[in-house]
Motif scaffolding. Structure first.
Motif, short mmCIF file in Angstrom:
data_model
loop_
_atom_site.label_atom_id
_atom_site.label_comp_id
_atom_site.label_asym_id
_atom_site.label_seq_id
_atom_site.Cartn_x
_atom_site.Cartn_y
_atom_site.Cartn_z
N TYR A 1 0.93 -1.03 0.08
CA TYR A 1 0.17 -0.11 0.07
C TYR A 1 0.81 1.25 0.17
N PRO A 2 0.53 2.23 -1.08
CA PRO A 2 1.50 3.40 -1.22
C PRO A 2 1.11 4.50 -0.10
N ILE A 3 1.68 4.24 0.94
CA ILE A 3 1.60 5.25 2.10
C ILE A 3 2.72 6.15 2.31
N ALA B 1 -0.12 10.18 4.46
CA ALA B 1 -1.01 10.39 3.33
C ALA B 1 -0.99 9.04 2.40
N PHE B 2 -2.21 8.73 1.69
CA PHE B 2 -2.24 7.68 0.97
C PHE B 2 -2.05 8.38 -0.32
N ARG B 3 -1.00 7.88 -1.11
CA ARG B 3 -0.62 8.30 -2.60
C ARG B 3 -0.88 7.26 -3.58
N ALA B 4 -0.81 7.63 -4.79
CA ALA B 4 -0.93 6.77 -6.03
C ALA B 4 0.38 6.11 -6.05
N VAL C 1 -5.68 6.09 -6.14
CA VAL C 1 -4.61 5.11 -5.98
C VAL C 1 -4.43 4.51 -7.43
N MET C 2 -5.14 5.02 -8.42
CA MET C 2 -5.13 4.33 -9.77
C MET C 2 -3.75 4.97 -10.33
N PRO C 3 -2.88 4.09 -10.89
CA PRO C 3 -1.61 4.52 -11.58
C PRO C 3 -1.91 5.32 -12.84
#
Length: 329
Positions: free
Chosen positions: A49-51, A62-65, A111-113
């Motif tokens: 998970y990209p945190i 923060a939650f990042r893509a 969160v979508m690339p």
């Protein structure tokens, strides 16, 4: 106390509700020590998970893509299918799921690339839905405004009012409301020092998000749906049409928007409909299409038009040759 697995899911859910959480605030929300929160964040990162974490006075999470979608959720093709389905639903194709579809779409696109965003945009432009009755709203406009509401960002846009005049607005968005036929933005307008509602089908071009603003208590005690209903309710001036509908108020309220008519309960089985009387021919057609027993009270011109319509229908259903006299023998 939440179990470790349940707490991880709770952390993920909270991180997706806003763009940034202060570490102490997030730990307090979860009722855990900041060290426990840091360990949970590390576990989520190990799962892919990209945190993003930052330190200092304004530090937090923060939650990042990332480079790929979080594991155990959706693969690329599933993500595309869900994104397109949510865009269609948010535009009002599926009744009753518009607002929840929009919230889910904002979370998914966060969160979508980049490669999937490009494919989603391509599919969005290639899909041509059948023509719908009434105004439509671009899903991109909805997503931009929903993000501004969630992250408390000022938003600027060009707006065309009911008289066709265009103005440029910069507002502090509070929330989006779907009435069943139209989308509305509820926002504080600093230029007018008051709350305003904006029909999204009158927003011209792409809205532009700006700086953060301090949150304030919403209008109408925070019930934005009730506030919009009151703001768009029909203003009856001049002659009034009054019709008794032989159905309870709770059955007719979802079918008759407040912008068209006002409804008042009479008893458990009937309600009174009040609306302007300046388009009686349209009102006759509308009453007939409701498929509800009714009784017209006033004005007399409405009663006369309904009587004439009934006579036309009776003539249309009369046997062939009726009224032409007897045939000779």
């Amino acid at each position: 106390m939440l179990s470790s697995s349940s707490r991880l899911l709770r952390v993920l859910s909270l991180l997706q509700t806003r763009s940034h959480w202060a570490g102490a605030e997030l730990a307090a929300r979860l009722e855990v020590h900041p060290r426990t929160l840091r360990r949970d964040i590390d576990r989520l990162r190990q799962l892919g998970y990209p945190i993003h974490a930052s330190s200092g006075v304004a530090g937090g999470y923060a939650f990042r893509a990332g480079q790929s979608l979080p594991p155990l959720l959706l693969d690329d093709e599933e993500a595309l299918a869900v994104a397109i389905a949510l865009q269609i639903a948010a535009a009002g194709t599926v009744s009753g799921v518009e607002e929840s579809s929009l919230r889910a779409l904002v979370k998914l696109e966060q969160v979508m690339p980049a490669r999937l965003r490009q494919r989603t945009d391509a599919l969005r432009s290639a899909i041509l839905p059948m023509q719908r009755i009434g105004p439509t709203v671009d899903a991109g406009v909805l997503a931009t405004l929903a993000t501004a509401c969630r992250d408390q960002l000022q938003v600027g846009f060009s707006y065309r009012d009911v008289k066709g005049r265009s103005t440029t607005r910069t507002v502090e968005p509070q929330g989006l409301v779907h009435t069943g036929s139209r989308w509305y933005l509820v926002a504080w307008d600093p230029g007018r020092s008051d709350w305003r509602t904006f029909r999204l089908d009158r927003v011209e071009g792409e809205p532009v998000n700006g700086e953060h603003f301090a949150p304030r208590a919403g209008p109408g005690g925070g019930d934005l749906r009730a506030y919009v209903a009151g703001a768009i309710a029909v203003d009856i001036q001049g002659e009034e049409a009054r019709v008794v509908l032989h159905e309870p108020l709770e059955a007719m309220a979802p079918r008759i928007p407040p912008a068209a008519a006002l409804l008042e309960a009479i008893d458990a089985n009937r309600c009174l409909m009040r609306c302007p009387a300046h388009q009686l021919d349209w009102l006759v057609y509308w009453l007939m299409s409701l498929d509800v027993e009714f009784e017209a009270l006033e004005p007399p011109a409405l009663i006369e038009r309904l009587r004439a319509a009934g006579e036309r229908v009776a003539r249309a259903l009369a046997p062939t040759g009726a009224g032409q006299g007897k045939r000779r023998t």
